[in-house]
Design an enzyme around this catalytic site. Structure first.
Site, short mmCIF file in Angstrom:
data_model
loop_
_atom_site.label_atom_id
_atom_site.label_comp_id
_atom_site.label_asym_id
_atom_site.label_seq_id
_atom_site.Cartn_x
_atom_site.Cartn_y
_atom_site.Cartn_z
N LYS A 1 2.96 17.06 -6.44
CA LYS A 1 1.55 17.41 -6.63
C LYS A 1 1.01 18.29 -5.50
O LYS A 1 0.18 19.17 -5.73
CB LYS A 1 0.69 16.15 -6.77
CG LYS A 1 0.94 15.41 -8.09
CD LYS A 1 0.04 14.19 -8.22
CE LYS A 1 0.42 13.39 -9.45
NZ LYS A 1 -0.44 12.22 -9.65
N GLU B 1 -5.41 4.68 11.22
CA GLU B 1 -5.68 6.09 11.54
C GLU B 1 -5.74 6.93 10.27
O GLU B 1 -6.54 7.87 10.16
CB GLU B 1 -4.58 6.67 12.47
CG GLU B 1 -4.55 6.07 13.87
CD GLU B 1 -3.86 4.70 13.92
OE1 GLU B 1 -3.23 4.28 12.92
OE2 GLU B 1 -3.97 4.04 14.98
#
Ligand code: ATR
Length: 278
Positions: free
Chosen positions: A66, A156
């Site tokens: 993708k 993160e």
């Protein structure tokens, strides 16, 4: 002449897209071919070019291509830009390669039209901060929820993804091992991690983010309920859904993009298991 479509992926054998698209085509008595094409990272761009050169009208793209599809497009829809990923490719009138992403809108269609849910002013918790989550955030934000909490094993990555959407919504990023009791249980809890593929639960068993009023939704689908959906049931959830509705709805939106006709999805979703034997 037969219109030719395809889905690119690796692996691709398991894909149900050919059966789904043939079902839509039959609704309009369209004669189409829809192929599964196995590609690899090195050849993907060439394979797609060849598909269009040989007369292909449009193709779907699934894992792991993708992002590569996104990178090769000259035109991108807003949904593709936000997702930074493309699941639907076609050529425009001038022959430019266009990329669209129907995953998020497909999820929304399943939640709101098929399951009759309203997300306005609701608290949505999304587990995972990878490509699958990126693909659904904008359509969720468009529903004007009250709060979105993004929980990920690697905090993160949750922060980085929340930052990408900071121009439109203040998403709260949280580490999966550090969920504060200040975070209320979700009205809608979405599993956007790939943990279901390994039969794993992406969150601690006793996590306080769920209660009996939570609607839980796993973007993955499998014949058997995923570990996440089993856990949701164990935690008292009355409404728990896997991603089959999203799969059918994202396909319907791709079909409409290519053929400019709308299609009905109800019977396909109801008889989803039968698709595998077709
Ligand atoms: P995808 O494109 O399917 O989203 P991805 O970009 O590799 O795939 O992202 C996978 C997501 O699932 C990540 O959020 C990952 O968490 P990390 O960022 O900490 O790697 C999450 N994930 C995968 N397996 C998991 C597991 N067993 N428990 C919790 N989270 C998991």
């Amino acid at each position: 002449m037969k219109k030719v479509f395809a889905v690119f992926g690796n692996p691709i054998q398991q894909s149900l897209s050919p059966q789904i698209h043939q079902h839509f085509a039959a609704q309009h008595k369209l004669d189409i071919a829809y192929e599964k094409i196995l590609s690899d990272e090195q050849d993907f761009s060439n394979d797609v070019s060849q598909f269009f050169e040989s007369g292909g009208i449009g193709c779907n793209v699934t894992a792991p291509f993708k992002e590569l599809a996104f990178a090769m497009c000259t035109e991108l829809t807003d949904h593709a830009k936000r997702a930074q990923a493309v699941n639907t490719l076609y050529k425009n009138d001038t022959g430019a390669l266009c990329g669209h992403n129907t995953d998020g809108a497909g999820l929304l269609q399943d939640l709101t039209a098929n399951h009759n849910l309203s997300l306005k002013n609701k608290h949505i918790i999304v587990l995972g901060a990878g490509g699958a989550t990126r693909g659904i955030l904008q359509p969720l934000i468009d529903q004007a929820p009250n709060r979105i909490t993004l929980i990920n094993r690697t905090v993160e990555k949750a922060h980085a993804l929340a930052d990408e959407f900071s121009d439109v919504f203040s998403i709260e990023a949280v580490g999966a091992d550090n969920i504060s009791t200040d975070i209320p249980p979700a009205d809608l809890l979405i599993n956007g991690t790939s943990a279901s593929l390994d039969g794993k639960l992406p969150i601690a068993n006793d996590s306080p983010i769920i209660n009996s009023n939570t609607v839980s939704y796993d973007l993955s689908y499998a014949s058997e309920p995923t570990r996440f959906l089993q856990w949701s049931k164990e935690r008292g959830c009355k409404q728990h859904y896997d991603g089959r509705g999203m799969l059918v709805e994202q396909a319907a939106l791709a079909f409409t993009t290519w053929n400019a006709v709308s299609v009905s999805t109800d019977s396909l979703i109801r008889n989803f298991e039968a698709l595998k034997t077709q």
